[in-house]
Write an enzyme that holds these catalytic residues in place. Structure first.
Site, PDB file in Angstrom:
ATOM      1  N   CYS A 117       0.816  -1.224   0.000  1.00 27.36           N
ATOM      2  CA  CYS A 117       0.000   0.000   0.000  1.00 27.36           C
ATOM      3  C   CYS A 117       0.848   1.272   0.000  1.00 27.36           C
ATOM      4  O   CYS A 117       0.316   2.365  -0.195  1.00 27.36           O
ATOM      5  CB  CYS A 117      -0.954  -0.007   1.187  1.00 27.36           C
ATOM      6  N   HIS A 242      -2.925   7.040   3.049  1.00 28.42           N
ATOM      7  CA  HIS A 242      -3.432   5.749   2.578  1.00 28.42           C
ATOM      8  C   HIS A 242      -4.759   5.473   3.278  1.00 28.42           C
ATOM      9  O   HIS A 242      -4.901   5.680   4.480  1.00 28.42           O
ATOM     10  CB  HIS A 242      -2.408   4.657   2.885  1.00 28.42           C
ATOM     11  N   ASN A 272     -10.212  -0.073   1.386  1.00 31.30           N
ATOM     12  CA  ASN A 272      -8.759   0.006   1.206  1.00 31.30           C
ATOM     13  C   ASN A 272      -8.406  -0.561  -0.175  1.00 31.30           C
ATOM     14  O   ASN A 272      -8.493  -1.768  -0.387  1.00 31.30           O
ATOM     15  CB  ASN A 272      -8.087  -0.788   2.327  1.00 31.30           C
TER      16      ASN A 272
HETATM   17  N1  COA Z   1     -17.407  -7.702  12.402  1.00 28.61           N
HETATM   18  C1  COA Z   1     -17.712  -7.936  13.680  1.00 28.61           C
HETATM   19  N2  COA Z   1     -16.779  -8.285  14.598  1.00 28.61           N
HETATM   20  C2  COA Z   1     -15.515  -8.410  14.167  1.00 28.61           C
HETATM   21  C3  COA Z   1     -15.142  -8.194  12.842  1.00 28.61           C
HETATM   22  C4  COA Z   1     -16.150  -7.831  11.949  1.00 28.61           C
HETATM   23  N3  COA Z   1     -15.898  -7.570  10.639  1.00 28.61           N
HETATM   24  N4  COA Z   1     -13.822  -8.377  12.722  1.00 28.61           N
HETATM   25  C5  COA Z   1     -13.368  -8.717  13.949  1.00 28.61           C
HETATM   26  N5  COA Z   1     -14.417  -8.733  14.823  1.00 28.61           N
HETATM   27  C6  COA Z   1     -14.394  -9.063  16.232  1.00 28.61           C
HETATM   28  C7  COA Z   1     -13.189  -9.864  16.625  1.00 28.61           C
HETATM   29  O1  COA Z   1     -13.386 -11.239  16.372  1.00 28.61           O
HETATM   30  C8  COA Z   1     -13.109  -9.579  18.115  1.00 28.61           C
HETATM   31  O2  COA Z   1     -14.038 -10.379  18.770  1.00 28.61           O
HETATM   32  P1  COA Z   1     -13.687 -10.991  20.234  1.00 28.61           P
HETATM   33  O3  COA Z   1     -13.495  -9.789  21.109  1.00 28.61           O
HETATM   34  O4  COA Z   1     -14.888 -11.778  20.533  1.00 28.61           O
HETATM   35  O5  COA Z   1     -12.434 -11.776  20.033  1.00 28.61           O
HETATM   36  C9  COA Z   1     -13.587  -8.116  18.196  1.00 28.61           C
HETATM   37  O6  COA Z   1     -14.304  -7.862  16.977  1.00 28.61           O
HETATM   38  C10 COA Z   1     -12.472  -7.129  18.313  1.00 28.61           C
HETATM   39  O7  COA Z   1     -11.469  -7.465  17.368  1.00 28.61           O
HETATM   40  P2  COA Z   1     -10.176  -6.633  17.174  1.00 28.61           P
HETATM   41  O8  COA Z   1      -9.308  -7.272  16.151  1.00 28.61           O
HETATM   42  O9  COA Z   1      -9.618  -6.344  18.528  1.00 28.61           O
HETATM   43  O10 COA Z   1     -10.823  -5.284  16.577  1.00 28.61           O
HETATM   44  P3  COA Z   1     -10.124  -3.957  16.198  1.00 28.61           P
HETATM   45  O11 COA Z   1     -10.773  -2.851  16.875  1.00 28.61           O
HETATM   46  O12 COA Z   1      -8.603  -4.046  16.270  1.00 28.61           O
HETATM   47  O13 COA Z   1     -10.505  -3.821  14.652  1.00 28.61           O
HETATM   48  C11 COA Z   1      -9.485  -4.084  12.514  1.00 28.61           C
HETATM   49  C12 COA Z   1     -10.066  -4.797  13.719  1.00 28.61           C
HETATM   50  C13 COA Z   1      -9.006  -5.147  11.530  1.00 28.61           C
HETATM   51  C14 COA Z   1     -10.598  -3.263  11.885  1.00 28.61           C
HETATM   52  C15 COA Z   1      -8.322  -3.176  12.946  1.00 28.61           C
HETATM   53  O14 COA Z   1      -7.443  -3.872  13.788  1.00 28.61           O
HETATM   54  C16 COA Z   1      -7.552  -2.640  11.780  1.00 28.61           C
HETATM   55  O15 COA Z   1      -8.088  -1.893  10.961  1.00 28.61           O
HETATM   56  N6  COA Z   1      -6.257  -2.961  11.694  1.00 28.61           N
HETATM   57  C17 COA Z   1      -5.428  -2.500  10.575  1.00 28.61           C
HETATM   58  C18 COA Z   1      -5.734  -3.317   9.349  1.00 28.61           C
HETATM   59  C19 COA Z   1      -5.275  -2.658   8.101  1.00 28.61           C
HETATM   60  O16 COA Z   1      -5.419  -1.478   7.918  1.00 28.61           O
HETATM   61  N7  COA Z   1      -4.701  -3.461   7.192  1.00 28.61           N
HETATM   62  C20 COA Z   1      -4.218  -2.971   5.938  1.00 28.61           C
HETATM   63  C21 COA Z   1      -2.991  -2.182   6.125  1.00 28.61           C
HETATM   64  S1  COA Z   1      -2.436  -1.512   4.620  1.00 28.61           S
END
Ligand code: COA
Length: 317
Positions: A117, A242, A272
Site C-alpha cells: 500500500c 493511505h 482500502n
Molecule cells: N465484524 C464484527 N466483529 C468483528 C469483525 C467484523 N468484521 N472483525 C473482527 N471482529 C471481532 C473480533 O473477532 C473480536 O471479537 P472478540 O473480542 O470476541 O475476540 C472483536 O471484533 C475485536 O477485534 P479486534 O481485532 O480487537 O478489533 P479492532 O478494533 O482491532 O478492529 C481491525 C479490527 C481489523 C478493523 C483493525 O485492527 C484494523 O483496521 N487494523 C489495521 C488493518 C489494516 O489497515 N490493514 C491494511 C494495512 S495496509
C-alpha cells in the site's frame, strides 16, 4: 532512505491525475448477509461503508492512466516511462505495466513496483528521480484488485478491501520549478508476517498489530518528509493518507498535531484499495476543489512489508 530533491539542475511536478473504480458496489449490509458482522461494527471500527469490487488490474490501470494523460494533455506516445504500482498483478510473468502500455497505445519502458500500500508513493519518488536524471514525462499508476486475495468468509479481512486505480502524470521542470519538496521511504522486513498472502492464498493479517505499527510508520514518514522539505506541520495544507482505516488516520493525525479536517478520506465508499488509494484520494480532492495552486500536499502511505512512504508536493495544477 530520505531526500529532498531536485538535483540542483532539474525537478519534477504533477500535471495530470485520474482514477477508475469498478461498477459493482458491495455495501456493509450485503457483507452482513454472509458474515457475522454488521454495518455499525464496520463503520465504527474502520469508517468504511461500502467498497467497489471487480475488474482487472490492467483495465483499471489503463482507465485511470488514460484519465491522467487527458487532464495533462499528454500524448501516450510522448511518455518516457510507465510505472505501475501494484501488489496484485494480473500475472506473475510478465509485469502488468506492459499490458497497460499496450492498452494506452504507448511505446515507452513500463514496469511494476510492489511495495504494497506504500507502492504508489514509492513509484512517485522513483519517477521523480528519473525525471531529474533525464526523462521528460512519466505516468505513475497505482492499481490493485485485492478482492481476488480476500477470503470472503473471513470477517476480519473481508470488510476492509476494495478494487480500483488512480494515476498521476508527471513532467520534468527546472530546479526552481521542482514541486516534490521532500520524501521518505521505509521498510521493516522483519514485520512480514503481520500482513501477507502466499501466491495461491488469501490475505493473512494481525489486525491490531498492523494498526499499531501503521500509526507509528505513518508519523515517521510524515515527519521525515517535512524535515527534508524544510517545512513544519503548520505548513501542510492537505494530507492524502493511505485509505486503510479512519481510526488509523485520526490517531496518526492526533500524534502529529495535524487537524483532521486537512485529511482527504474516500475510504467510506472505496474501502482500502492498496496502491490505488492515494492517487484516488488525490483525484477526488482535486475534483472537490480542495487542492489550490501552491498548496503543500502531503502524501503518506503504509502497508505490508512493512513499508511506509511520504512525499511532500507543492500543488501546481
Ligand atoms: N465484524 C464484527 N466483529 C468483528 C469483525 C467484523 N468484521 N472483525 C473482527 N471482529 C471481532 C473480533 O473477532 C473480536 O471479537 P472478540 O473480542 O470476541 O475476540 C472483536 O471484533 C475485536 O477485534 P479486534 O481485532 O480487537 O478489533 P479492532 O478494533 O482491532 O478492529 C481491525 C479490527 C481489523 C478493523 C483493525 O485492527 C484494523 O483496521 N487494523 C489495521 C488493518 C489494516 O489497515 N490493514 C491494511 C494495512 S495496509
Amino acid at each position: 532512505m530520505t531526500a529532498s530533491l531536485g538535483n540542483g539542475f532539474r525537478g519534477s511536478r504533477v500535471v495530470g491525475l485520474g482514477m477508475a473504480v469498478p461498477d459493482r458496489v458491495v455495501t456493509n449490509a450485503e457483507l452482513a448477509t454472509t458474515l457475522d458482522t454488521s454495518d455499525e461494527w464496520i463503520i465504527e471500527r474502520t469508517g468504511i461503508k461500502e467498497r467497489r469490487i471487480g475488474g482487472t488490474t490492467r483495465q483499471l490501470a489503463i482507465d485511470a492512466g488514460r484519465a491522467a494523460l487527458e487532464t495533462a494533455g499528454m500524448d501516450p506516445l510522448d511518455l518516457d516511462s510507465i510505472i505501475l504500482s501494484t501488489t496484485t498483478p494480473d500475472r506473475i510473468i510478465p509485469a502488468t505495466a506492459g499490458a497497460v502500455q499496450a492498452g494506452l497505445g504507448a511505446r515507452c519502458p513500463a514496469f511494476d513496483v510492489n511495495a504494497a500500500c506504500s507502492g504508489f508513493v514509492y513509484a512517485t519518488i522513483l519517477a521523480h528521480a528519473m525525471l531529474i536524471a533525464d526523462a521528460e514525462r512519466i505516468l505513475v499508476i497505482g492499481a490493485d484488485t485485492l478482492s481476488r486475495f480476500v477470503d470472503w468468509n473471513d470477517r476480519t479481512t473481508a470488510v476492509l478491501f476494495g478494487d480500483g486505480a488512480g494515476a498521476i502524470a508527471m513532467e520534468a521542470t527546472s530546479a526552481e520549478g521542482n514541486a516534490l519538496l521532500g520524501w521518505h521511504m521505509g521498510c521493516d522486513g522483519s514485520l512480514e508476517e503481520l500482513l501477507y498472502s502466499d501466491l495461491d492464498g488469501y490475505i493473512n493479517m494481525e489486525g491490531k498489530e498492523v494498526f499499531r505499527k501503521a500509526v507509528l510508520v505513518m508519523e515517521e514518514s510524515c515527519r521525515r518528509s517535512l524535515e527534508k522539505a524544510g517545512l513544519s506541520i503548520e505548513d501542510v495544507d492537505v494530507v492524502i493518507p493511505h485509505q486503510a482505516n479512519a481510526r488509523i488516520i485520526s490517531t496518526a493525525c492526533k500524534r502529529l498535531g495535524i487537524d483532521i479536517e486537512k485529511t482527504v478520506q474516500i475510504l467510506p465508499w472505496t474501502g482500502n484499495t492498496s496502491s490505488a488509494s492515494i492517487p484516488q484520494a488525490l483525484t477526488e480532492a482535486q475534483r472537490q476543489g480542495r487542492l489550490k495552486k501552491g498548496s503543500n500536499v502531503l502524501l503518506v502511505g503504509f502497508g505490508a512489508g512493512m513499508t511506509s512512504a511520504g512525499a511532500l508536493i507543492r500543488w501546481e495544477l
